[in-house]
Motif scaffolding. Structure first.
Motif, PDB file in Angstrom:
ATOM      1  N   LEU A  27       0.860  -1.184   0.000  1.00 55.99           N
ATOM      2  CA  LEU A  27       0.000   0.000   0.000  1.00 55.99           C
ATOM      3  C   LEU A  27       0.896   1.233   0.000  1.00 55.99           C
ATOM      4  O   LEU A  27       1.761   1.397   0.872  1.00 55.99           O
ATOM      5  CB  LEU A  27      -0.923   0.005   1.212  1.00 55.99           C
ATOM      6  CG  LEU A  27      -1.833  -1.230   1.341  1.00 55.99           C
ATOM      7  CD1 LEU A  27      -1.242  -2.220   2.347  1.00 55.99           C
ATOM      8  CD2 LEU A  27      -3.244  -0.822   1.772  1.00 55.99           C
ATOM      9  N   THR A  28       0.691   2.118  -0.970  1.00 55.62           N
ATOM     10  CA  THR A  28       1.527   3.306  -1.077  1.00 55.62           C
ATOM     11  C   THR A  28       0.713   4.444  -1.676  1.00 55.62           C
ATOM     12  O   THR A  28      -0.526   4.390  -1.692  1.00 55.62           O
ATOM     13  CB  THR A  28       2.793   2.988  -1.904  1.00 55.62           C
ATOM     14  OG1 THR A  28       3.674   4.113  -1.862  1.00 55.62           O
ATOM     15  CG2 THR A  28       2.454   2.641  -3.346  1.00 55.62           C
ATOM     16  N   ASN A  29       1.399   5.479  -2.168  1.00 49.48           N
ATOM     17  CA  ASN A  29       0.723   6.630  -2.770  1.00 49.48           C
ATOM     18  C   ASN A  29       1.439   7.004  -4.061  1.00 49.48           C
ATOM     19  O   ASN A  29       2.558   6.532  -4.321  1.00 49.48           O
ATOM     20  CB  ASN A  29       0.694   7.803  -1.780  1.00 49.48           C
ATOM     21  CG  ASN A  29       2.079   8.103  -1.227  1.00 49.48           C
ATOM     22  OD1 ASN A  29       2.984   8.459  -1.967  1.00 49.48           O
ATOM     23  ND2 ASN A  29       2.242   7.934   0.084  1.00 49.48           N
ATOM     24  N   PRO A  30       0.834   7.821  -4.916  1.00 45.63           N
ATOM     25  CA  PRO A  30       1.475   8.156  -6.191  1.00 45.63           C
ATOM     26  C   PRO A  30       2.840   8.809  -6.018  1.00 45.63           C
ATOM     27  O   PRO A  30       3.729   8.613  -6.846  1.00 45.63           O
ATOM     28  CB  PRO A  30       0.479   9.113  -6.850  1.00 45.63           C
ATOM     29  CG  PRO A  30      -0.829   8.798  -6.220  1.00 45.63           C
ATOM     30  CD  PRO A  30      -0.510   8.410  -4.812  1.00 45.63           C
ATOM     31  N   ASP A  31       3.002   9.596  -4.948  1.00 49.09           N
ATOM     32  CA  ASP A  31       4.276  10.280  -4.727  1.00 49.09           C
ATOM     33  C   ASP A  31       5.400   9.266  -4.516  1.00 49.09           C
ATOM     34  O   ASP A  31       6.495   9.412  -5.061  1.00 49.09           O
ATOM     35  CB  ASP A  31       4.165  11.208  -3.519  1.00 49.09           C
ATOM     36  CG  ASP A  31       2.964  12.121  -3.607  1.00 49.09           C
ATOM     37  OD1 ASP A  31       3.117  13.275  -4.024  1.00 49.09           O
ATOM     38  OD2 ASP A  31       1.846  11.671  -3.277  1.00 49.09           O
ATOM     39  N   MET A  32       5.144   8.235  -3.704  1.00 49.41           N
ATOM     40  CA  MET A  32       6.172   7.222  -3.443  1.00 49.41           C
ATOM     41  C   MET A  32       6.416   6.363  -4.681  1.00 49.41           C
ATOM     42  O   MET A  32       7.551   5.953  -4.950  1.00 49.41           O
ATOM     43  CB  MET A  32       5.761   6.344  -2.257  1.00 49.41           C
ATOM     44  CG  MET A  32       6.896   5.542  -1.679  1.00 49.41           C
ATOM     45  SD  MET A  32       8.174   6.647  -1.000  1.00 49.41           S
ATOM     46  CE  MET A  32       9.281   5.452  -0.269  1.00 49.41           C
ATOM     47  N   LEU A  33       5.361   6.092  -5.442  1.00 45.98           N
ATOM     48  CA  LEU A  33       5.532   5.359  -6.693  1.00 45.98           C
ATOM     49  C   LEU A  33       6.441   6.146  -7.643  1.00 45.98           C
ATOM     50  O   LEU A  33       7.335   5.579  -8.282  1.00 45.98           O
ATOM     51  CB  LEU A  33       4.164   5.110  -7.331  1.00 45.98           C
ATOM     52  CG  LEU A  33       4.134   4.350  -8.659  1.00 45.98           C
ATOM     53  CD1 LEU A  33       4.744   2.964  -8.517  1.00 45.98           C
ATOM     54  CD2 LEU A  33       2.691   4.259  -9.186  1.00 45.98           C
TER      55      LEU A  33
END
Length: 807
Positions: free
Chosen positions: A168-174
């Motif tokens: 589980l992550t967010n677009p910024d970390m991707l």
């Protein structure tokens, strides 16, 4: 600050009064009735469906243990589409169980295939953490869910890359972490079966356009490793979700929109704060409208030699929405009602929480401890503790920015207060839906700010309850987004002609520009990145890296402020609030991204002032309507924060205006503008000396009403008006997107110009004030101090435009 002690105080345990009874008590607490409309949203029975035959018994049993006996019809439909390999978006109401629609196919695949992995993307860390709790609670062997974001300790990151099968992550970390490190993630990406994009309606404007290309970069890396994951998207109810989801992912997407979940009834009240008595004079402007969220509605620069802010202060006609919300929050908490108050700005959330605490402590010492603020910029530990305290009932009231708007499962909330229209109907219903979980009755109250749009809405309830939800606006072809994203992709692997097809319209032109600029080198095998360092790309368009707020005396990190807001919120001398404690900024070091502050409780607040200049670069489209012209095109906007006012908290009196020496900021963006001939204005009765005030008032109101037409709010857009503009050589009003390259809002305004300006004209004409007020033509963000303004002449200007402009 004003506050009113709650009339009655309960211990805060057990169920509070029914929503209708609670609303009746709230309405009776002052003189006059502030409620302009009450909408009863009826309860709805659910339509269950059998478990899909492909769902393994182990997974069905896990959901049953968590209280899910059977899926609702829309959950089963979306899950089956995804399991069969179709890309799908489920766009249903808040609390409709969208999580099950993607958890079911993703977890079924993970259980059936011991190598399969799932990537979940959320726009906020809070939502990802909440979903982690939900997946972990199923206790499925071998899934090993884990959050991978900026808060993840480095010691855990390697384990997650190697062993977690549900990340589980967010677009910024991707964007910043996973894709640049794709070699380390190769095992995970090679086995990627599903990509879940939660709350996808939030990916709009420039942010949405960036995320669209981050997803294309993800698809590109997966293809290089031989994977073709299924995309499952979840969205609040929105207009044309399949098209928006397709534009976001670059894939054909099937929409599931029939909501079959049960819903408790909602009592939804529109609340207009009372008029201030004449003897109260001016009150402090509603600091729920803190400058600095984006380029704001700013009129033309002051005359030479005249400092910005040397004008009459904004006069407030009604009681501040912040103070009204703080009193309502105190009253509901005193009734034992678990309440979430949404406030538009970080500073506003702090002010509402502080005032509510003060009111409660005046009534029952210690009761104020059950109210807190929640916003972005807090440290991870503070956020998690506040979420836990609200979930477990330690807190009864929370004043939050939209950081808690999204699907965090806040079970048991009884009421939601919305301080100011959040910009879109989608956000309004999303925020209102935070209360009334598990089928119980709920109360939602929209507290209107002294603002043209808010005033229009509380007197035109059909614009809220009878209108469809907006479509999500994003533009992946925006070259200010496309070129930097192609540069990021080239760092990850050389670009090929096939990649240009993946990235869509304008990709070849953007690559040619990068080659001409020396950023890419063309070889027979593709285009290669030429530099050692990666390009700096800010997904959220917030104007640079966050600025750390540090306490001078101790070196303690208090929080962060996005770079785009730092000039307004952290300039030297600014008052900064954090969890009810007031600090004053000693120094802002933009190069190091740090602001030093000290604890101080001044009896004044600070309000930054700026000046703006605009020039036309090109015209994309125009309508020649005789004496009126309507245009869409590119513009260059230069703005600079030049001073700040100190205002008495108690009275709003301006103490002084102090100069600032901050760098100017330049923005190339898209604008819509209209021109009028001087002759048409003279025939309409607008005297030459009154033209600046007429255009200025029309500009403010037009900016305030644009969110009716586009998925934006006032902070996404800016404006400028002038009696004679150098590029148009005519009286002109500009409204522009506050993001590099544009965000799609100006295009929407151009396409709906007649309806947009008709609503603007009606809002001004129907306002009960005589000369103009914040409810019609004054703006809380005006760089010219709301001077000059002419309400009657603004109506005449818009009448001329509407009489000539084709429908």
């Amino acid at each position: 600050m004003e506050s009113s002690s709650p009339a009655t105080v309960s211990a805060g345990h057990g169920p509070g009064p029914a929503p209708a009874d609670l609303l009746r008590r709230l309405r009776a607490r002052g003189a006059g009735d502030p409620v302009t409309h009450v909408e009863r949203v009826p309860a709805r029975a659910g339509v269950p469906a059998p478990w899909p035959s492909w769902a393994p018994a182990e997974l069905r049993a896990a959901f049953t243990r968590r209280g899910v006996v059977a899926p609702w019809q829309h959950q089963a439909q979306a899950a089956t589409l995804a399991y069969d390999g179709d890309h799908v978006v489920v766009a249903t109401g808040t609390a409709s169980g969208k999580s099950l629609a993607y958890q079911l196919p993703a977890l079924a695949t993970v259980l059936a295939d011991p190598r399969a992995t799932v990537l979940y993307l959320a726009p906020t860390k809070a939502l990802a953490a909440d979903q982690l709790r939900a997946v972990a609670a199923l206790e499925l062997e071998g899934v090993r869910p884990a959050c991978y974001d900026g808060d993840t300790p480095r010691a855990e990151r390697e384990w997650i890359r190697r062993h977690s099968r549900f990340v589980l992550t967010n677009p910024d970390m991707l964007h910043h972490g996973i894709l640049p490190g794709h070699a380390q993630w190769s095992g995970f990406l090679r086995r990627l079966a599903y990509v879940v994009i939660d709350e996808c309606h939030t990916y709009r404007g420039v942010f949405g356009s960036h995320v669209a290309h981050v997803l294309r970069r993800l698809r590109r890396q997966c293809a290089r490793f031989g994977a073709t994951p299924v995309f499952v998207l979840a969205s609040a109810t929105s207009g044309d979700p399949a098209t928006a989801a397709g534009r976001l992912t670059g894939l054909p997407v099937t929409a599931v929109t029939e909501d079959a979940s049960p819903r408790g009834g909602v009592t939804f009240a529109l609340w207009e704060p009372p008029l201030l008595p004449p003897e109260s004079g001016s009150a402090p402007p509603d600091s729920s409208s803190v400058p600095g969220q984006a380029a704001g509605d700013r009129s033309s620069a002051p005359a030479p030699g005249q400092a910005a802010g040397d004008h009459d202060d904004l006069r407030q006609v009604r009681r501040s929405a912040l103070r009204e919300t703080a009193d309502l929050l105190a009253d509901t908490v005193a009734e034992g009602v678990r309440t979430l108050a949404f406030v538009r700005s970080r500073k506003g959330a702090e002010v509402v929480a502080a005032n509510a605490r003060r009111s409660l402590d005046d009534a029952v010492p210690g009761l104020g401890d059950r109210v807190a603020a929640y916003r972005g910029g807090y440290l991870r530990e503070e956020r998690r503790e506040l979420e836990r305290a609200l979930l477990h009932g330690d807190l009864l009231g929370l004043a939050s920015t939209n950081a808690l708007e999204l699907g965090v499962d806040l079970v048991g909330l009884d009421a939601v207060l919305i301080c100011g229209y959040p910009g879109t109907r989608a956000s309004l219903w999303q925020q209102a839906g935070r209360a009334g979980r598990s089928g119980q009755e709920a109360l939602a109250v929209l507290v209107a700010r002294d603002d043209p749009l808010d005033t229009y809405l509380v007197h035109h309830p059909e614009a809220i309850f009878g209108a469809p939800v907006e479509a999500t606006v994003l533009d992946p072809a925006n070259r200010y987004v496309l070129a930097p994203q192609l540069a990021c992709a080239a760092v990850e692997a050389p670009l090929t002609p096939a990649d240009l097809v993946l990235f869509g319209d304008g990709a070849k032109e953007a690559v040619d520009e990068l080659v001409a600029a020396g950023a890419l080198r063309q070889r027979p095998t593709g285009w290669y990145w030429r530099h050692r360092e990666r390009p700096e790309v800010d997904l959220r368009g917030e104007g640079g890296a966050p600025v750390c707020v540090v306490e001078s005396a101790t070196g303690r990190l208090l929080g962060t402020v996005d770079g785009g807001s730092s000039h307004f919120l952290l300039h030297p001398g600014a008052v900064y609030l954090h969890q009810g404690v007031s600090y004053v900024v000693d120094e802002l070091d933009l190069a190091d991204g740090c602001a030093l502050v000290h604890v101080e409780e001044p009896d004044w607040s600070t309000h930054a002032r700026d000046v703006t200049d605009l020039s036309v670069v090109s015209v994309r489209s125009y309508v020649d309507a005789g004496p009126v012209g309507m245009f869409l095109g590119e513009v260059d906007v230069t703005s600079q924060v030049v001073s700040y006012q100190r205002r008495r908290i108690a009275t709003g009196e301006v103490i002084d205006t102090r100069p600032l020496d901050l760098p100017a900021r330049e923005l190339r963006t898209v604008a819509v503008w209209f021109t009028l001939s001087p002759q048409s204005l003279a025939l309409a009765g607008v005297q030459s000396a009154d033209v600046p005030g007429a255009l200025h008032a029309a500009e403010h109101a037009a900016i305030g009403l644009l969110p009716l037409m586009a998925t934006c709010d006032r902070w996404d857009i800016g404006g400028l008006s002038t009696a004679v503009h150098a590029d148009t050589e005519a009286p002109t009003v500009f409204v522009y997107d506050g993001h590099p390259g544009g965000a799609g809002f100006a295009e929407r305004a151009y396409g709906t110009a007649s309806a947009w300006l008709r609503a603007t004209r009606d809002a001004i004409a129907e306002c009960g004030c005589e000369t103009g007020c914040p409810s019609c033509v004054q703006s809380p963000k005006c760089g010219n101090g709301n001077n000059p303004l002419s309400k009657p002449d603004a109506i005449r200007v818009l009448d001329v435009v509407l009489a000539n402009l084709p429908e």
